[in-house]
Write a protein that holds these residues in place. Structure first.
Motif, mmCIF file in Angstrom:
data_model
loop_
_atom_site.group_PDB
_atom_site.id
_atom_site.type_symbol
_atom_site.label_atom_id
_atom_site.label_comp_id
_atom_site.label_asym_id
_atom_site.label_seq_id
_atom_site.Cartn_x
_atom_site.Cartn_y
_atom_site.Cartn_z
ATOM 1 N N ASP A 69 1.075 -1.182 0.003
ATOM 2 C CA ASP A 69 -0.093 -0.155 0.179
ATOM 3 C C ASP A 69 0.883 1.236 0.012
ATOM 4 O O ASP A 69 0.616 2.122 -0.762
ATOM 5 N N MET A 70 1.913 1.306 0.881
ATOM 6 C CA MET A 70 2.601 2.179 0.745
ATOM 7 C C MET A 70 3.465 2.485 -0.514
ATOM 8 O O MET A 70 3.651 3.855 -0.738
ATOM 9 N N THR A 71 4.123 1.398 -1.034
ATOM 10 C CA THR A 71 4.630 1.536 -2.401
ATOM 11 C C THR A 71 3.818 2.106 -3.396
ATOM 12 O O THR A 71 4.327 3.157 -4.251
ATOM 13 N N ARG A 72 2.547 1.701 -3.453
ATOM 14 C CA ARG A 72 1.416 2.385 -4.339
ATOM 15 C C ARG A 72 1.250 3.799 -4.303
ATOM 16 O O ARG A 72 1.266 4.547 -5.084
ATOM 17 N N GLU A 73 1.144 4.202 -2.835
ATOM 18 C CA GLU A 73 0.801 5.510 -2.453
ATOM 19 C C GLU A 73 1.910 6.595 -2.974
ATOM 20 O O GLU A 73 1.746 7.765 -3.427
ATOM 21 N N ILE A 74 3.112 6.002 -2.619
ATOM 22 C CA ILE A 74 4.272 7.079 -2.791
ATOM 23 C C ILE A 74 4.428 7.069 -4.231
ATOM 24 O O ILE A 74 4.711 8.045 -4.842
ATOM 25 N N SER A 75 4.169 5.746 -5.078
ATOM 26 C CA SER A 75 4.446 6.232 -6.582
ATOM 27 C C SER A 75 3.315 6.990 -7.119
ATOM 28 O O SER A 75 3.454 7.850 -7.941
#
Length: 134
Positions: A69-75
């Protein structure tokens, strides 16, 4: 606890009389009870700590989900920031062009000083003409 077995090495197993073997077992049991009585409070504290802590800890799957989730949000944020950077650059360029166009219509400082000089000269000439006429 003692390291010796119930039956000494030099004799056949269980060659000792039953009373001696029972006496040895009783003394060993006293040591075991003593050790267990010291371990029991520690085990109770460890159990209480684990019981209080474990429900609040995340599972490996939850941590993996959070990471994705964090990776997707940061992207997504990176994409938005790139878009904002592009839009801001375009807006700054448009503002610069507009300011240049507006300032082209505004008289310069030298021009205004020249106008002021002409007005002061005309005022002085008018005063001189009035002085002559009187």
């Amino acid at each position: 606890m003692t390291e010796s077995s119930v039956a000494p090495a030099g004799r056949r197993p269980y060659d000792l009389p039953v009373e001696d073997r029972v006496s040895q077992l009783e003394s060993d049991m006293q040591e075991v009870k003593s050790v267990l009585s010291r371990l029991e409070p520690m085990i109770v504290r460890i159990d209480a700590t684990l019981t209080a802590t474990l429900p609040n800890l995340a599972t490996k799957a939850e941590v993996a989900n959070l990471r994705s989730d964090m990776t997707r949000e940061i992207s997504g944020l990176r994409t938005e920031i790139g878009s904002l950077r592009t839009d801001t650059g375009k807006e700054i360029a448009a503002l610069r062009t507009e300011m240049i166009a507006r300032f082209a219509d505004v008289p310069t400082k030298t021009y205004l000083w020249g106008i002021l000089g002409v007005l002061i000269t005309a005022y002085g000439s008018g005063l001189a003409a009035l002085a002559i006429l009187k």
